[in-house]
Design an enzyme around this catalytic site. Structure first.
Site, mmCIF file in Angstrom:
data_model
loop_
_atom_site.group_PDB
_atom_site.id
_atom_site.type_symbol
_atom_site.label_atom_id
_atom_site.label_comp_id
_atom_site.label_asym_id
_atom_site.label_seq_id
_atom_site.Cartn_x
_atom_site.Cartn_y
_atom_site.Cartn_z
ATOM 1 N N LYS A 116 -92.618 28.297 -54.019
ATOM 2 C CA LYS A 116 -91.569 28.186 -52.999
ATOM 3 C C LYS A 116 -90.514 29.247 -53.292
ATOM 4 C CE LYS A 116 -88.316 24.885 -50.982
ATOM 5 N NZ LYS A 116 -88.194 23.549 -50.426
ATOM 6 N N LYS A 134 -91.873 18.815 -56.987
ATOM 7 C CA LYS A 134 -91.127 20.068 -56.874
ATOM 8 C C LYS A 134 -90.120 20.210 -58.004
ATOM 9 C CE LYS A 134 -87.378 21.174 -54.638
ATOM 10 N NZ LYS A 134 -86.335 21.376 -53.629
HETATM 11 P P1 13P Z 1 -83.110 25.156 -48.088
HETATM 12 O O1 13P Z 1 -84.209 25.469 -47.089
HETATM 13 O O2 13P Z 1 -81.906 24.546 -47.472
HETATM 14 O O3 13P Z 1 -82.844 26.319 -48.992
HETATM 15 O O4 13P Z 1 -83.667 23.985 -49.013
HETATM 16 C C1 13P Z 1 -84.871 24.114 -49.649
HETATM 17 C C2 13P Z 1 -84.864 23.287 -50.843
HETATM 18 O O5 13P Z 1 -85.786 22.541 -51.077
HETATM 19 C C3 13P Z 1 -83.734 23.397 -51.803
HETATM 20 O O6 13P Z 1 -84.080 22.780 -53.008
#
Ligand code: 13P
Length: 341
Positions: free
Chosen positions: A219, A136
């Protein structure tokens, strides 16, 4: 690169009824989360907390993958089982956050670029050997009078595309996380406009670098009014506006949208996933990859107290289950009151 490996990993990650747990808080972020419950963050307290999450009975029914931070990927259970092995024994795949965080851009106040390409090829091979199947990379975009700037969007898009091709080169599925932040006074229309602009630029760059859309996941944030906006949009409007932008910019070959929760409450986050899955049939899976929305209540119940681990795990199980139901539009708000937390 083996496209079949990428596709099979993606298929597992977006399997119906399942989503991703983002447990990849970096050292400063987990420190902030623990401060709220009065606990000091050390590698050991971090490990105990992640162990609580990963050993929760039954979560494999709802969680397909877990994103970890470098430190966590290297850690083990009390019994000496490496976390990636513990998870894979339960049918959950391991992922890792590979960016190295953000740096301020000189001349562009309040804007940041995500770093982490140096040495990435070597790190990816190491992560893969440790059992990771996906990666990621997060970049953030702040809405303000003059932001996000073209420089911020374009340079982050370029870095993200390079991260994605390096990941795919070694059969690791890249999750691209461009987060348009909720901080600010902007209304939902502004969020729609900025989210569109950011995603449009990113997909153009991904195409330039020949990233294989079938072997990646997006995402995104949902299109949402700013936290300090007086004119709040309804949940229905949020789901509609989000889907509208996604349809305009996300190629149909992308198998899934795994939303971040971005600071929305756990209940609202579940509602957004549920609503989007009810509105329309779309080409991609609409799923979750939540950090805070899955963990906030778990932390509040646990409070670092060993005697409260089981209770905290029950809370985590319930939250994961409700998000799983939202994947098929079967979540109902009454469930919060019926079962309590
Ligand atoms: P949140 O769901 O708290 O936004 O976190 C997702 C995430 O991976 C942040 O990098």
């Amino acid at each position: 690169m083996d496209i079949r490996v990428l596709k099979s990993t993606v298929k597992v990650l977006v399997e119906e009824g399942k989503g991703i747990l983002a447990a990849d808080e970096s050292t400063p972020t987990i420190k902030r989360r623990f401060e709220i419950i009065g606990l000091e963050s050390t590698p050991e307290t971090n490990r105990i907390y992640r162990q609580l999450l990963f050993t929760t009975p039954g979560i494999e029914e709802f969680i397909s993958g877990v994103i970890m931070f470098d430190e966590t990927l290297r850690q083990k259970t009390d019994g000496g089982i490496p976390f990636p092995k513990l998870l894979s024994d339960r049918g959950i795949i391991s992922g890792v956050k590979v960016d190295k965080g953000k740096v301020k851009i000189p001349n562009f106040p309040s804007e940041e670029i995500t770093e982490g390409l140096d040495g990435l090829r070597e790190r990816l091979l190491e992560y893969k050997a440790m059992g990771a199947s996906f990666t990621k990379w997060r970049a953030v975009f702040l809405i303000g009078q003059k932001t996000p700037s073209a420089v911020c969007i374009e340079s982050n898009a370029d870095l993200m595309a390079r991260f994605a091709v390096f990941s795919q080169e070694v059969d690791l599925v890249p999750i691209i996380e461009p987060e348009v932040l909720m901080e600010g006074t902007h209304d939902i229309t502004k969020s729609e406009e900025v989210t569109y602009r950011v995603l449009k630029t990113i997909f153009k760059r991904l195409m330039d670098y020949k990233v294989i859309f079938e072997g990646m996941l997006l995402k995104p944030n949902w299109v949402h009014h700013g936290l300090d906006c007086k004119n709040k949009a309804s949940n229905e409007k949020i789901a509609e506006a989000t889907l509208k932008v996604m349809k305009e910019v996300v190629p149909s070959q992308v198998p899934g949208l795994v939303f971040l929760s971005g600071g929305d409450s756990p209940e609202e986050s579940t509602i957004h996933i549920n609503d989007m899955n009810r509105i329309d049939k779309v080409s991609w899976q609409i799923s979750f990859s939540f950090g805070r929305a899955l963990q906030q209540k778990v932390l509040q119940v646990w409070m670092g107290d060993p005697s409260r681990i089981k209770e905290a795990q029950k809370v985590f199980y319930k939250r994961a289950r409700r998000n799983s139901l939202a994947r098929t539009g079967q979540y109902k708000e009454e469930m919060e009151a019926e079962n309590g937390e």
